[in-house]
Design a protein around this motif. Structure first.
Motif, mmCIF file in Angstrom:
data_model
loop_
_atom_site.group_PDB
_atom_site.id
_atom_site.type_symbol
_atom_site.label_atom_id
_atom_site.label_comp_id
_atom_site.label_asym_id
_atom_site.label_seq_id
_atom_site.Cartn_x
_atom_site.Cartn_y
_atom_site.Cartn_z
ATOM 1 N N GLY A 4 -1.684 12.821 -7.222
ATOM 2 C CA GLY A 4 -1.453 14.232 -7.527
ATOM 3 C C GLY A 4 -2.443 14.739 -8.561
ATOM 4 O O GLY A 4 -2.475 14.241 -9.677
ATOM 5 N N THR A 5 -3.246 15.736 -8.168
ATOM 6 C CA THR A 5 -4.218 16.311 -9.109
ATOM 7 C C THR A 5 -3.468 17.141 -10.167
ATOM 8 O O THR A 5 -2.283 17.447 -10.009
ATOM 9 C CB THR A 5 -5.211 17.241 -8.375
ATOM 10 N N THR A 6 -4.202 17.534 -11.196
ATOM 11 C CA THR A 6 -3.581 18.252 -12.314
ATOM 12 C C THR A 6 -2.894 19.538 -11.837
ATOM 13 O O THR A 6 -1.743 19.816 -12.203
ATOM 14 C CB THR A 6 -4.653 18.579 -13.375
ATOM 15 N N GLY A 29 0.843 -1.196 0.000
ATOM 16 C CA GLY A 29 0.000 0.000 0.000
ATOM 17 C C GLY A 29 0.878 1.247 0.000
ATOM 18 O O GLY A 29 2.112 1.169 0.119
ATOM 19 N N GLN A 30 0.212 2.391 -0.143
ATOM 20 C CA GLN A 30 0.889 3.701 -0.125
ATOM 21 C C GLN A 30 -0.054 4.608 0.644
ATOM 22 O O GLN A 30 -0.974 5.171 0.080
ATOM 23 C CB GLN A 30 1.063 4.179 -1.575
ATOM 24 N N TRP A 31 0.155 4.699 1.959
ATOM 25 C CA TRP A 31 -0.817 5.397 2.793
ATOM 26 C C TRP A 31 -0.298 6.802 3.097
ATOM 27 O O TRP A 31 0.456 7.012 4.026
ATOM 28 C CB TRP A 31 -1.036 4.621 4.103
ATOM 29 N N MET A 32 -0.746 7.748 2.292
ATOM 30 C CA MET A 32 -0.304 9.130 2.463
ATOM 31 C C MET A 32 -1.453 10.040 2.897
ATOM 32 O O MET A 32 -1.301 10.881 3.772
ATOM 33 C CB MET A 32 0.280 9.654 1.136
ATOM 34 N N THR A 33 -2.591 9.887 2.233
ATOM 35 C CA THR A 33 -3.671 10.869 2.380
ATOM 36 C C THR A 33 -4.372 10.773 3.734
ATOM 37 O O THR A 33 -4.771 9.683 4.155
ATOM 38 C CB THR A 33 -4.699 10.664 1.254
ATOM 39 N N GLU A 34 -4.541 11.935 4.368
ATOM 40 C CA GLU A 34 -5.350 11.992 5.591
ATOM 41 C C GLU A 34 -6.493 12.977 5.369
ATOM 42 O O GLU A 34 -6.568 13.629 4.333
ATOM 43 C CB GLU A 34 -4.474 12.384 6.777
ATOM 44 N N GLY A 86 -5.389 16.505 4.454
ATOM 45 C CA GLY A 86 -4.516 16.826 3.323
ATOM 46 C C GLY A 86 -4.115 15.624 2.497
ATOM 47 O O GLY A 86 -3.464 14.711 2.999
ATOM 48 N N GLY A 87 -4.561 15.651 1.239
ATOM 49 C CA GLY A 87 -4.111 14.652 0.278
ATOM 50 C C GLY A 87 -3.020 15.250 -0.582
ATOM 51 O O GLY A 87 -1.960 14.661 -0.775
ATOM 52 N N SER A 88 -3.287 16.485 -1.065
ATOM 53 C CA SER A 88 -2.247 17.184 -1.828
ATOM 54 C C SER A 88 -1.181 17.700 -0.872
ATOM 55 O O SER A 88 0.013 17.537 -1.097
ATOM 56 C CB SER A 88 -2.845 18.374 -2.586
ATOM 57 N N ASP A 89 -1.635 18.312 0.192
ATOM 58 C CA ASP A 89 -0.722 18.951 1.136
ATOM 59 C C ASP A 89 -0.474 18.012 2.309
ATOM 60 O O ASP A 89 -0.921 18.272 3.434
ATOM 61 C CB ASP A 89 -1.366 20.276 1.597
ATOM 62 N N THR A 128 -6.953 4.583 1.473
ATOM 63 C CA THR A 128 -5.901 3.563 1.301
ATOM 64 C C THR A 128 -6.429 2.547 0.300
ATOM 65 O O THR A 128 -7.395 1.845 0.563
ATOM 66 C CB THR A 128 -5.574 2.833 2.616
ATOM 67 N N SER A 129 -5.788 2.497 -0.868
ATOM 68 C CA SER A 129 -6.300 1.616 -1.915
ATOM 69 C C SER A 129 -5.625 0.260 -1.883
ATOM 70 O O SER A 129 -4.524 0.122 -1.353
ATOM 71 C CB SER A 129 -6.103 2.258 -3.278
ATOM 72 N N ALA A 130 -6.367 -0.687 -2.485
ATOM 73 C CA ALA A 130 -5.903 -2.075 -2.506
ATOM 74 C C ALA A 130 -5.510 -2.453 -1.075
ATOM 75 O O ALA A 130 -4.386 -2.900 -0.812
ATOM 76 C CB ALA A 130 -4.760 -2.245 -3.485
HETATM 77 P P1 FAD Z 1 -7.280 18.381 -1.944
HETATM 78 O O1 FAD Z 1 -5.831 18.376 -1.688
HETATM 79 O O2 FAD Z 1 -8.168 18.939 -0.892
HETATM 80 O O3 FAD Z 1 -7.571 19.112 -3.311
HETATM 81 C C1 FAD Z 1 -8.830 19.706 -3.646
HETATM 82 C C2 FAD Z 1 -8.637 20.584 -4.887
HETATM 83 O O4 FAD Z 1 -7.736 21.611 -4.584
HETATM 84 C C3 FAD Z 1 -8.046 19.830 -6.087
HETATM 85 O O5 FAD Z 1 -8.680 20.245 -7.258
HETATM 86 C C4 FAD Z 1 -6.596 20.273 -6.118
HETATM 87 O O6 FAD Z 1 -6.066 20.301 -7.432
HETATM 88 C C5 FAD Z 1 -6.726 21.689 -5.570
HETATM 89 N N1 FAD Z 1 -5.495 22.143 -4.942
HETATM 90 C C6 FAD Z 1 -4.897 21.691 -3.815
HETATM 91 N N2 FAD Z 1 -3.768 22.368 -3.579
HETATM 92 C C7 FAD Z 1 -3.646 23.288 -4.557
HETATM 93 C C8 FAD Z 1 -2.694 24.306 -4.853
HETATM 94 N N3 FAD Z 1 -1.605 24.483 -4.089
HETATM 95 N N4 FAD Z 1 -2.902 25.080 -5.951
HETATM 96 C C9 FAD Z 1 -3.970 24.878 -6.755
HETATM 97 N N5 FAD Z 1 -4.895 23.932 -6.519
HETATM 98 C C10 FAD Z 1 -4.732 23.151 -5.437
HETATM 99 N N6 FAD Z 1 -4.298 8.336 -1.205
HETATM 100 C C11 FAD Z 1 -3.364 7.563 -0.603
HETATM 101 O O7 FAD Z 1 -2.528 8.070 0.118
HETATM 102 N N7 FAD Z 1 -3.347 6.225 -0.790
HETATM 103 C C12 FAD Z 1 -4.237 5.609 -1.577
HETATM 104 O O8 FAD Z 1 -4.149 4.397 -1.742
HETATM 105 C C13 FAD Z 1 -5.239 6.387 -2.225
HETATM 106 N N8 FAD Z 1 -6.195 5.808 -2.982
HETATM 107 C C14 FAD Z 1 -7.162 6.585 -3.564
HETATM 108 C C15 FAD Z 1 -8.182 5.966 -4.289
HETATM 109 C C16 FAD Z 1 -9.178 6.725 -4.859
HETATM 110 C C17 FAD Z 1 -10.247 6.041 -5.635
HETATM 111 C C18 FAD Z 1 -9.155 8.132 -4.730
HETATM 112 C C19 FAD Z 1 -10.227 8.973 -5.358
HETATM 113 C C20 FAD Z 1 -8.175 8.741 -3.995
HETATM 114 C C21 FAD Z 1 -7.171 7.979 -3.397
HETATM 115 N N9 FAD Z 1 -6.165 8.553 -2.624
HETATM 116 C C22 FAD Z 1 -5.218 7.781 -2.005
HETATM 117 C C23 FAD Z 1 -6.221 9.960 -2.307
HETATM 118 C C24 FAD Z 1 -5.701 10.881 -3.406
HETATM 119 O O9 FAD Z 1 -4.334 10.744 -3.580
HETATM 120 C C25 FAD Z 1 -6.089 12.291 -2.990
HETATM 121 O O10 FAD Z 1 -7.495 12.367 -3.007
HETATM 122 C C26 FAD Z 1 -5.491 13.335 -3.900
HETATM 123 O O11 FAD Z 1 -4.085 13.363 -3.748
HETATM 124 C C27 FAD Z 1 -6.091 14.730 -3.646
HETATM 125 O O12 FAD Z 1 -6.057 15.052 -2.292
HETATM 126 P P2 FAD Z 1 -7.379 15.584 -1.538
HETATM 127 O O13 FAD Z 1 -8.459 14.589 -1.774
HETATM 128 O O14 FAD Z 1 -7.023 15.878 -0.127
HETATM 129 O O15 FAD Z 1 -7.763 16.890 -2.288
#
Ligand code: FAD
Ligand code: MFK
Length: 502
Positions: A428-430, A167-172, A175-178, A204-206
């Motif tokens: 990582g989102t776009t 697994g790769q457990w990062m997101t809380e 903060g997923g991005s941060d 946390t996937s898979a």
């Molecule tokens: P946020 O960080 O809250 O982002 C919300 C919006 O804000 C987005 O559009 C983003 O682009 C934008 N944004 C954020 N920061 C900025 C910035 N600085 N400038 C401009 N725009 C910004 N994570 C894990 O760790 N392990 C997993 O196994 C895993 N599995 C997943 C499986 C699924 C099906 C999904 C949907 C997600 C999974 N994730 C997992 C989580 C995923 O990595 C995060 O959802 C993703 O990284 C985005 O984080 P967030 O949901 O907190 O969104």
């Protein structure tokens, strides 16, 4: 009822059907064993594995919290097809190939070609494989020694009974991005040098993985932690059960109810004293997991290109079977123009992602130049963000090319669109990846851009059609000036980039 029944589109051997893939490999990796392996695997995907992928979609995982006698077990029940995918992945070396390096610097291209053929039929098993590959890469880059040596050999084995996924457990929740600000999980040091993790992982996937890499904040003796990214370290933990059948140190809170990727369990996890080992230096968690991000982002791009290729293959086949206005769809110029546009996007995505795989292979086999290393750093987020978005557009267009049938669940087509949508979100989102691009440009003192334009120039000079050179050079100049504008705009919005704009 009438007497007409439409013939369905037929999935043929995805390797033999893909002239671009075969042409690319013939040019770069002309070894017979690789060709015959890919051909045999393509046959297996079309005739056997694709059905399993369908079974994964139709039998999604479910969570059983308690056994019949009320004991908490948190058992994630997966389909038999999902389990077969794990064995198949080991047998076919879908992770192992990247580490055996039998084809030297082209080993990653070979591995990713196999994953490209597999991905749309894999029931999303490519997700755990991406994270498994990423974990092996992190362990290798940190150094394969205790306590991760056994894990490394299991992640990279071809023996199904020994194979582990990670697994790769990062997101809380925060903060997923941060992850730097959003991670609340703490690591309490133990007398034996290990740690106990306490926190809540939101995605946390898979989640049926055998081990994981995860981020947490190390506590000092008083229980205090360092805030921000600098407080995060990288930890290795095994997912195991005690004699009472309970997961050790983990509670599975619930499974996510998702738009797509339904074949695979994604859970919310409470870490309640999970035993773990710190494998990065203290405070170097984000930098250490970056190697995993590079690998999973490349896998993501392969999956995106593969989804586009699959819908194009099926749409082309359908165009030879479906008649409208007195002729087959393939004889309608407008329909063929639509398919041609999809084909162009698919080819562009494929070539870009394969170039990144080529660079990764060069880096890992020690032949990468400094320029290659900069390009790999730059193009990894670029290819992930670009193909993630394109996959949604191309697959959506592809569904339309089946008319109403593209919208009907039991054709299996809508699942391709649902699963494409996640490719631009996870890993990582776009926008977050766009900022990653800017950051890597800014931190390299211009070297990354120099590498990019040197590479672009050499590609142009190598172009067979010399008459196209002049417009291409103009296009590079236009791109440069657009980039300048972009950096200036970015600098206004993100003051950190002012230096770069200058
Ligand atoms: P946020 O960080 O809250 O982002 C919300 C919006 O804000 C987005 O559009 C983003 O682009 C934008 N944004 C954020 N920061 C900025 C910035 N600085 N400038 C401009 N725009 C910004 N994570 C894990 O760790 N392990 C997993 O196994 C895993 N599995 C997943 C499986 C699924 C099906 C999904 C949907 C997600 C999974 N994730 C997992 C989580 C995923 O990595 C995060 O959802 C993703 O990284 C985005 O984080 P967030 O949901 O907190 O969104
Ligand atoms: C089908 C295939 C699919 C694949 C499977 C998918 C399953 C789903 C799994 C997930 O979604 S897991 C969760 C994925 N999460 C993310 O991708 C997080 C997105 N956010 C970012 O990428 C942010 O940019 C980041 C968390 C990295 C920002 O954190 P920081 O701490 O603000 O980063 P910073 O300060 O820029 O960098 C810290 C260090 O890391 C620096 O090193 P140094 O300290 O040595 O200078 C950076 O250089 C390094 N770094 C950051 N990003 C890097 C990188 N190094 C290389 N490559 C990168 N991309």
């Amino acid at each position: 009822l009438g007497s007409f029944f439409q013939e369905r589109p037929v999935l043929k051997n995805p390797f033999l059907e893909d002239a671009l893939l075969r042409g690319y490999l013939r040019r770069h990796l002309p070894q017979e064993p690789a060709f015959s392996d890919l051909c045999a695997f393509g046959e297996r995907v079309a005739n056997e594995v694709d059905e399993w992928g369908r079974e994964c979609e139709l039998t999604p995982p479910r969570l059983v919290h308690f056994d019949p006698w009320g004991r908490r077990v948190d058992h994630i029940v997966t389909s038999s097809a999902w389990k077969r995918m794990k064995d198949l992945s080991a047998q076919e070396g879908l992770v192992a190939i990247g580490y055996e390096r039998s084809f030297g610097e082209w080993s990653r291209v070979y591995q990713m070609s196999k994953l490209y053929i597999f991905s749309p039929s894999s029931g999303l098993y490519t997700c755990p494989l991406a994270m498994t590959d990423g974990a092996a890469k992190v362990i290798q880059s940190i150094g394969v020694s205790w306590p991760v040596d056994e894990a490394y050999s299991r992640l990279t084995t071809r023996q199904p009974e020994r194979f582990w996924t990670s697994g790769q457990w990062m997101t809380e929740r925060q903060g997923g991005s941060d992850v730097g600000s959003g991670t609340e999980t703490v690591a309490a040091p133990q007398a034996d040098g290990s740690y106990k993790l306490h926190g809540f992982k939101w995605f946390t996937s898979a989640t049926d993985a055998d081990m994981t890499l995860t981020l947490a904040r190390e506590q000092d003796r008083s229980g205090a932690t360092t805030p921000g990214s600098r407080g995060l370290s990288l930890f290795y933990a095994e997912v195991s059960r005690g004699e009472d059948g309970r997961l050790k140190g983990i509670e599975v809170q619930r499974l996510k109810d998702k738009l797509g990727t339904r074949q695979m369990p994604t859970a919310e996890l409470l870490l309640d004293g999970l035993q773990a080992h710190r494998i990065s230096e203290e405070g170097r968690g984000v930098a250490s997991i970056a190697n995993m991000l590079t690998i999973t982002r490349i896998h993501n791009s392969i999956s995106a290109a593969a989804a586009m290729r699959r819908i194009v293959q099926l749409a082309r086949d359908y165009a030879t079977r479906r008649t409208a206005f007195g002729k087959l769809l393939k004889d309608h110029p407008l329909h063929m123009q639509t398919l041609a546009r999809m084909e162009v996007e698919t080819r562009g995505a494929f070539l870009l992602v394969m170039d990144v795989c080529r660079l990764l292979g060069r880096e890992e086999s020690g032949v990468a130049t400094e320029l290659d290393a900069h390009l790999l750093r730059l193009l990894t987020p670029v290819v992930k963000l670009y193909t993630g978005k394109q996959a949604v557009a191309v697959v959506s267009e592809g569904l339309e090319s089946f008319g109403g049938q593209g919208y009907i669940e039991d054709t299996g087509l809508p699942g391709l669109l649902r699963d494409a949508q996640v490719l631009s979100i996870w890993e990582g989102t776009t926008n977050v990846l766009s900022l990653d691009v800017l950051r890597c440009v800014a931190r390299s003192s211009g070297m990354v851009l120099h590498a990019f334009f040197t590479h672009a120039k050499s590609l142009l000079l190598g172009a067979s059609n010399v008459s196209s050179l002049s417009p291409a050079v103009k296009a590079v100049n236009a791109a440069l000036s657009e980039l300048k504008d972009f950096v200036q705009v970015a600098a206004v919005r993100e003051p950190g980039y002012l230096e770069l704009a200058a």
